[in-house]
Design a protein around this motif. Structure first.
Motif, mmCIF file in Angstrom:
data_model
loop_
_atom_site.group_PDB
_atom_site.id
_atom_site.type_symbol
_atom_site.label_atom_id
_atom_site.label_comp_id
_atom_site.label_asym_id
_atom_site.label_seq_id
_atom_site.Cartn_x
_atom_site.Cartn_y
_atom_site.Cartn_z
ATOM 1 N N TYR A 1 41.380 -23.132 57.944
ATOM 2 C CA TYR A 1 41.032 -22.451 56.690
ATOM 3 C C TYR A 1 42.171 -22.560 55.681
ATOM 4 C CZ TYR A 1 36.487 -20.495 57.706
ATOM 5 O OH TYR A 1 35.139 -20.360 57.944
ATOM 6 N N ALA A 2 43.412 -22.464 56.174
ATOM 7 C CA ALA A 2 44.571 -22.554 55.262
ATOM 8 C C ALA A 2 44.535 -23.886 54.522
ATOM 9 C CB ALA A 2 45.865 -22.390 56.052
ATOM 10 N N LEU B 1 50.595 -18.293 55.079
ATOM 11 C CA LEU B 1 49.692 -19.433 55.291
ATOM 12 C C LEU B 1 49.082 -19.933 53.986
ATOM 13 C CD1 LEU B 1 47.669 -18.200 58.405
ATOM 14 C CD2 LEU B 1 49.198 -20.165 58.330
ATOM 15 N N LEU B 2 49.258 -19.141 52.921
ATOM 16 C CA LEU B 2 48.550 -19.460 51.679
ATOM 17 C C LEU B 2 49.461 -20.109 50.645
ATOM 18 C CD1 LEU B 2 46.443 -16.192 51.275
ATOM 19 C CD2 LEU B 2 45.774 -18.354 52.317
ATOM 20 N N PRO B 3 48.879 -20.892 49.735
ATOM 21 C CA PRO B 3 49.697 -21.491 48.669
ATOM 22 C C PRO B 3 50.242 -20.412 47.727
ATOM 23 C CG PRO B 3 47.356 -21.958 48.343
ATOM 24 C CD PRO B 3 47.467 -21.283 49.666
ATOM 25 N N SER B 4 51.282 -20.772 46.972
ATOM 26 C CA SER B 4 51.973 -19.749 46.181
ATOM 27 C C SER B 4 51.137 -19.223 45.016
ATOM 28 C CB SER B 4 53.301 -20.303 45.657
ATOM 29 O OG SER B 4 53.017 -21.455 44.898
ATOM 30 N N ASN B 5 50.042 -19.868 44.671
ATOM 31 C CA ASN B 5 49.236 -19.323 43.570
ATOM 32 C C ASN B 5 48.120 -18.385 44.054
ATOM 33 O OD1 ASN B 5 47.752 -21.472 44.606
ATOM 34 N ND2 ASN B 5 46.811 -22.002 42.641
ATOM 35 N N ILE B 6 48.265 -17.896 45.292
ATOM 36 C CA ILE B 6 47.367 -16.823 45.749
ATOM 37 C C ILE B 6 48.229 -15.620 46.114
ATOM 38 C CG2 ILE B 6 45.654 -16.089 47.451
ATOM 39 C CD1 ILE B 6 44.750 -18.966 47.584
ATOM 40 N N ASN B 7 47.940 -14.518 45.441
ATOM 41 C CA ASN B 7 48.771 -13.323 45.601
ATOM 42 C C ASN B 7 47.894 -12.136 45.994
ATOM 43 O OD1 ASN B 7 51.070 -11.629 45.285
ATOM 44 N ND2 ASN B 7 50.289 -11.001 43.275
ATOM 45 N N PHE B 8 48.409 -11.302 46.898
ATOM 46 C CA PHE B 8 47.655 -10.101 47.283
ATOM 47 C C PHE B 8 48.144 -8.884 46.511
ATOM 48 C CE2 PHE B 8 47.004 -12.582 51.197
ATOM 49 C CZ PHE B 8 45.622 -12.549 51.226
ATOM 50 N N GLU C 1 43.582 -26.911 49.524
ATOM 51 C CA GLU C 1 42.906 -27.976 48.759
ATOM 52 C C GLU C 1 42.243 -27.401 47.504
ATOM 53 O OE1 GLU C 1 41.815 -30.603 52.638
ATOM 54 O OE2 GLU C 1 40.117 -29.973 51.381
ATOM 55 N N ASP C 2 41.528 -26.272 47.696
ATOM 56 C CA ASP C 2 40.825 -25.665 46.556
ATOM 57 C C ASP C 2 41.801 -25.057 45.556
ATOM 58 O OD1 ASP C 2 38.306 -26.400 47.137
ATOM 59 O OD2 ASP C 2 37.713 -24.524 48.109
ATOM 60 N N ALA C 3 42.823 -24.366 46.075
ATOM 61 C CA ALA C 3 43.769 -23.684 45.169
ATOM 62 C C ALA C 3 44.532 -24.696 44.309
ATOM 63 C CB ALA C 3 44.735 -22.820 45.979
ATOM 64 N N SER C 4 44.709 -25.917 44.825
ATOM 65 C CA SER C 4 45.447 -26.931 44.057
ATOM 66 C C SER C 4 44.647 -27.382 42.817
ATOM 67 C CB SER C 4 45.795 -28.133 44.940
ATOM 68 O OG SER C 4 44.600 -28.816 45.257
ATOM 69 N N LYS C 5 43.352 -27.061 42.825
ATOM 70 C CA LYS C 5 42.522 -27.433 41.658
ATOM 71 C C LYS C 5 42.595 -26.365 40.569
ATOM 72 C CE LYS C 5 39.300 -29.691 44.777
ATOM 73 N NZ LYS C 5 38.302 -29.280 45.741
ATOM 74 N N LEU C 6 43.271 -25.247 40.851
ATOM 75 C CA LEU C 6 43.336 -24.147 39.873
ATOM 76 C C LEU C 6 44.675 -24.184 39.155
ATOM 77 C CD1 LEU C 6 41.919 -21.352 42.211
ATOM 78 C CD2 LEU C 6 40.651 -22.653 40.493
ATOM 79 N N ASP C 7 44.652 -23.865 37.865
ATOM 80 C CA ASP C 7 45.918 -23.914 37.141
ATOM 81 C C ASP C 7 46.491 -22.526 36.888
ATOM 82 O OD1 ASP C 7 44.074 -23.049 35.401
ATOM 83 O OD2 ASP C 7 44.217 -24.753 33.997
ATOM 84 N N LYS C 8 46.042 -21.548 37.670
ATOM 85 C CA LYS C 8 46.606 -20.207 37.516
ATOM 86 C C LYS C 8 46.725 -19.516 38.884
ATOM 87 C CE LYS C 8 42.402 -17.532 36.862
ATOM 88 N NZ LYS C 8 41.937 -16.280 36.378
ATOM 89 N N THR C 9 47.470 -18.411 38.885
ATOM 90 C CA THR C 9 47.586 -17.605 40.114
ATOM 91 C C THR C 9 46.369 -16.699 40.210
ATOM 92 O OG1 THR C 9 49.973 -17.648 40.073
ATOM 93 C CG2 THR C 9 48.987 -15.802 41.234
ATOM 94 N N VAL D 1 36.900 -22.217 41.837
ATOM 95 C CA VAL D 1 36.794 -23.670 41.649
ATOM 96 C C VAL D 1 35.438 -24.014 41.008
ATOM 97 C CG1 VAL D 1 36.645 -25.881 42.885
ATOM 98 C CG2 VAL D 1 38.388 -24.203 43.528
ATOM 99 N N GLU D 2 34.406 -23.322 41.461
ATOM 100 C CA GLU D 2 33.054 -23.619 40.951
ATOM 101 C C GLU D 2 32.704 -22.787 39.726
ATOM 102 O OE1 GLU D 2 30.696 -22.957 44.442
ATOM 103 O OE2 GLU D 2 31.425 -24.793 45.421
ATOM 104 N N ASN D 3 33.692 -22.070 39.208
ATOM 105 C CA ASN D 3 33.489 -21.263 38.003
ATOM 106 C C ASN D 3 32.337 -20.256 38.156
ATOM 107 O OD1 ASN D 3 34.436 -20.596 35.608
ATOM 108 N ND2 ASN D 3 33.475 -22.263 34.442
ATOM 109 N N ARG D 4 32.315 -19.607 39.318
ATOM 110 C CA ARG D 4 31.275 -18.599 39.587
ATOM 111 C C ARG D 4 31.922 -17.229 39.694
ATOM 112 N NH1 ARG D 4 29.451 -18.532 44.617
ATOM 113 N NH2 ARG D 4 30.820 -20.112 45.520
ATOM 114 N N SER D 5 31.130 -16.171 39.531
ATOM 115 C CA SER D 5 31.594 -14.817 39.828
ATOM 116 C C SER D 5 30.449 -14.108 40.533
ATOM 117 C CB SER D 5 31.980 -14.092 38.539
ATOM 118 O OG SER D 5 32.405 -12.778 38.848
#
Ligand code: SF4
Ligand code: SF4
Length: 375
Positions: A23-24, A59-66, A29-37, A247-251
């Motif tokens: 999963y990590a 385990l997560l990339p630096s642009n994901i914050n809790f 892979e998905d987070a690298s497509k985002l240009d923000k945290t 990534v898919e621009n959904r909410s």
């Protein structure tokens, strides 16, 4: 001979390091497509502990914050409620009963544990129904059940009241402090300093209330929600589901914890709550007064309501908070435990200054226990 199924067999798949690593990779892979945290608030203290215990941030990339949220019923209990519990406990004829960690939270005069050391009869139970036995065994005393918890524990309090009425018991009263999740989430997303981009929705709460309670967040506030289970693989899968939405621009509102959570929730439990309780304003520690975010007994059950019966002895003043303690900011999601200057030095689990260090679901307790993994 076939091996007997053990408890661990049920968990193992949900704690499998290889699955977590897989999963990590997907998340990265998905987070690298985002240009923000992406700031994800895990509302529930149970999730905070899973995240810290299993090293999820590492385990997560630096642009994901809790961002840790106000989802622990002990942490969010304001000091004036602790003072009310203390005042009740100090009455000679009262046995004050509550759930677990509540007895360690410091109030203006000390904690319920301190009251106990001064001779008060304070007990904690795992199930509210244990109050029946205590009341039956102590007919000359009055048992006051100091009820706490989110939607998860509320039906159990109602079930206790139902039994008290059926047995026509005269020595068991209720001081109800139940709270609900969506109203406080709504206050947080509406606040000026809100940094939340998405929510990891609580699981136990959702089993009772259904995922329907989160409907406004993706649509009205554009904050995706994934209701997640408690195991580390659940959390990783839920984060992946959230990041996919970006990534898919959904909410959207999605449920990862499908093995227990439905859209409608437990209708029987909801009916039970509607029978005995009414919605009231509740003052959350840190967040302040939130309309319709708490429960109290309906007026017709006043004769069981300790707030009515003991009105005269319950404190009226607003207690002063310890200024060094950052629990209010932590519960609002604008600070982390490590932002508190007395974290881990003055304030520790054996000498807790604020509620977030007391509760086993509190963010400060989680950082204290597992924070070394962050270094
Ligand atoms: S009761 Fe369950 S859902 Fe609520 S904070 Fe605790 S662990 Fe989370
Ligand atoms: S470390 Fe202690 S004093 Fe600081 S915010 Fe947490 S509970 Fe409050």
């Amino acid at each position: 001979m076939e091996k007997e199924l053990e408890l661990n067999d049920l968990y193992d798949g949900f704690r499998n390091p290889e699955v977590m690593k897989a999963y990590a990779k997907l998340i990265e892979e998905d987070a690298s497509k985002l240009d923000k945290t992406i700031n994800i608030m895990e509302v529930c203290g149970g999730h905070t502990h899973t995240i810290m215990k299993y090293g999820v941030p590492q385990l997560l990339p630096s642009n994901i914050n809790f961002i840790h949220g106000p989802g622990c019923p002990v942490c969010v209990m304001p000091k004036d409620k602790i003072d009310s519990a203390y005042a009740l406990a100090m009455q000679e004829d009262i046995i004050l009963v509550t759930l677990g960690d509540m007895i360690k939270v410091p109030g203006s005069n000390g904690s319920l544990q301190d009251a106990r050391s001064k001779g008060a009869d304070v007990r904690f139970v795992y199930s509210p129904m244990d109050c029946i036995k205590i009341a039956d065994e102590n007919p000359s005393k009055t048992v006051v059940f100091f009820a706490i918890g989110f939607e998860t524990t509320t039906p159990m309090t109602c079930s206790l009241l139902k039994t008290v009425i059926a047995k026509d018991m005269k020595n068991l009263y209720f001081h109800v402090n139940h709270v609900t999740v969506p109203e406080v989430m709504e206050v947080l997303v509406q606040s000026d300093d809100c940094k939340i981009d998405a929510f990891l929705g609580p699981s136990h709460v959702s089993v009772i209330s259904g995922s329907k309670i989160y409907e406004p967040f993706p649509k009205k506030y554009n904050k995706p929600v994934v209701v997640s289970g408690f195991e580390p693989v659940d959390v990783m899968q839920s984060i992946h589901m959230l990041i996919r939405q970006f990534v898919e621009n959904r909410s959207d509102l999605e449920v990862e914890y499908k093995r227990l959570v439905s859209f409608e929730g437990n209708l029987k439990a909801q009916e039970m709550i509607d029978t005995y309780l009414k919605k009231v304003t509740f003052k959350f520690r840190g967040v302040g007064e939130v309309p319709l975010s708490g429960y109290d007994l309906k007026d017709e059950f006043d004769k069981y309501n300790a707030k009515v019966i003991y009105e005269k002895i319950l404190p009226k003043e607003t207690p002063k908070e310890n200024k060094a303690c950052k629990c209010p900011e932590i519960l609002k999601g604008v600070a982390k435990p490590t932002d508190c200057k007395i974290f881990g030095n003055v304030c520790t689990p054996t000498n807790p200054v604020g509620s977030c260090m007391v509760s086993s679901e509190g963010a400060c307790a989680a950082y204290y226990k597992y924070g070394n993994l962050l270094k």
